[in-house]
Scaffold this active site. Sequence first.
Site, PDB file in Angstrom:
ATOM      1  N   SER A 151      51.024  40.270  71.164  1.00 56.78           N
ATOM      2  CA  SER A 151      50.002  41.215  71.063  1.00 56.78           C
ATOM      3  C   SER A 151      49.648  42.017  72.364  1.00 56.78           C
ATOM      4  O   SER A 151      49.087  43.286  72.102  1.00 56.78           O
ATOM      5  CB  SER A 151      48.585  40.860  70.458  1.00 56.78           C
ATOM      6  OG  SER A 151      48.649  40.596  69.108  1.00 56.78           O
TER       7      SER A 151
ATOM      8  N   SER B 181      48.813  43.223  68.050  1.00 55.28           N
ATOM      9  CA  SER B 181      47.510  43.877  67.710  1.00 55.28           C
ATOM     10  C   SER B 181      46.690  44.694  68.794  1.00 55.28           C
ATOM     11  O   SER B 181      45.771  45.333  68.585  1.00 55.28           O
ATOM     12  CB  SER B 181      46.571  42.801  67.184  1.00 55.28           C
ATOM     13  OG  SER B 181      46.077  42.009  68.408  1.00 55.28           O
TER      14      SER B 181
ATOM     15  N   LYS C 272      40.079  45.833  74.992  1.00 52.43           N
ATOM     16  CA  LYS C 272      40.378  45.787  73.691  1.00 52.43           C
ATOM     17  C   LYS C 272      39.022  45.217  72.851  1.00 52.43           C
ATOM     18  O   LYS C 272      38.197  44.564  73.437  1.00 52.43           O
ATOM     19  CB  LYS C 272      41.402  44.659  73.386  1.00 52.43           C
ATOM     20  CG  LYS C 272      42.168  44.126  72.005  1.00 52.43           C
ATOM     21  CD  LYS C 272      42.931  43.224  72.080  1.00 52.43           C
ATOM     22  CE  LYS C 272      43.434  42.842  70.866  1.00 52.43           C
ATOM     23  NZ  LYS C 272      44.674  41.837  70.603  1.00 52.43           N
TER      24      LYS C 272
HETATM   25  N1  GLN Z   1      51.754  39.780  65.641  1.00 51.23           N
HETATM   26  C1  GLN Z   1      51.206  38.470  65.807  1.00 51.23           C
HETATM   27  C2  GLN Z   1      50.280  38.002  64.718  1.00 51.23           C
HETATM   28  O1  GLN Z   1      49.909  38.926  63.799  1.00 51.23           O
HETATM   29  C3  GLN Z   1      50.487  38.156  67.230  1.00 51.23           C
HETATM   30  C4  GLN Z   1      49.014  38.381  67.219  1.00 51.23           C
HETATM   31  C5  GLN Z   1      48.514  38.465  68.409  1.00 51.23           C
HETATM   32  O2  GLN Z   1      48.991  38.099  69.418  1.00 51.23           O
HETATM   33  N2  GLN Z   1      47.274  38.349  68.720  1.00 51.23           N
HETATM   34  O3  GLN Z   1      50.126  36.826  64.653  1.00 51.23           O
END
Ligand code: GLN
Length: 477
Positions: A177, A153, A78
């Site tokens: 994420s 994400s 990532k």
């Molecule tokens: N969808 C969550 C957010 O936008 C999780 C993000 C993450 O785990 N980095 O905060």
Amino acid sequence: MNILNLTIWEATELIKRKEVSSVEITEQLITEINNKDKELHSYISVNPHAVEEAKEMDEKIAKGEDPGALAGIPVAVKDNICVKGMPTTCASKMLENFYSPYNATVIEKIKEEGAIVLGKTNMDEFAFGSSTENSIFGSTRNPFDLQRVPGGSSGGSAAAVSARLCFSALGSDSGGSVRQPAAFCGVVGLKPTYGRVSRYGLVATASSLDQIGFFTKDVRDAAIMMNVVSGQDEKDSTSVDIDVPDYTTFLDKDAKNLKIGIPDKDLVSDIDSRIKERVAESIEKLRDAGMTVKTIPLPHAEYGMAVYNILVSAESLSNLARFDGVKYGFRSEDYTELYQMYANTRGAGLGPEVKRRIMLGACMLSVDYYEPFYLKAKKIRTLIKKDFTEAFKEVDVIITPTTTELPFRFGEKSEPLKMYLSDIFTANVNLAGLPAVSIPAGFIDKLPVGLQIIAPHFREDRIIGMASFIERCLKGG
Ligand code: GLN
């Protein structure tokens, strides 16, 4: 046989026996990326030295040296995890031209075990989002339906594993994420316990929640990756000195003596009933296989999303203060004095979702809101943690759906609050610092469904044992 369909454990065997070379696999993957990834867009950049590195690995094997547990296996990363000499953009204009001068500890670890870093994957800008739509490079598509999101994400990492454009991929998970995109793309996604895996070299957003995790094609590969990435690191003071067992020894065991807990009520009203049914059916199969299933109360979990959003915003506000045009990356040219340079750099360099979190964070930490919101959220977080501690006195693992919905269409969740609320099953786990995995639990309307297994702190062994048991049960094996 298409080698790209193999798992890590199958491919490493062939590489070690010299039946296929790491160069062959790496070259095939790069060709596939050049062809397929045009429409999928799971990668932001490909390592120009990947084939060279694969060649070195093949030479090592030819000399009879131990190639390690990931012998010549291409892994994607990532784009918020630092790989020396490669871009680390966080999918943001702010870091668009930033090249990392060092490797994250997880990168050192996978390389020590013979992995080839194949490229950097697409993501929501600074890991804020659940759809990978917030990337300055454009969205990644879901391999099962190109009109739908891959989740986020870490959507690029999940899509790359799902589309066979790498064997495994690293991601980060602060509220879901890794697990949510794993569910959306039909692959395994594991978030280890907070402190189990070093976060040195991961661009921080919410430091009390962030954790590096990974995606694999099956549970055995997840056990291999756990072995490789776990362990204390003196460069990350939150990593913990607890022995790392060989996680592969927990595979294929009879997990029938493990007690399963399921929440006694819905954590959220807005859940796709077909997902609920699918997870209930899977649990029925486990009951049929002789497992004990017990309902457990998680009385504070329903507040999880409010708590999570307050804490993420507050912590991100301070972590993202470093992107000011002085230390890293982008600097606006439009300024005459220092403050204007900061403001214009951040104004032009950060996207709308990042700004939204920063503004919310500033609000939550302001004099008037600190006590009623930030402090209250921290207190409720303690209660959420306690709920899990109590539950784990009664059961060994907790099973929930991973997501409240199936992969949605692009643009469908343009309202931020709607997007935030869908993380209810995953974010509570980060608030409690627990380990959890999402594994595939079949399909609804040709779209993948994920099942989440949560275990007590540092009990990834139970996750692996249970996940491999369920994997066999659901396959009917
Ligand atoms: N969808 C969550 C957010 O936008 C999780 C993000 C993450 O785990 N980095 O905060």
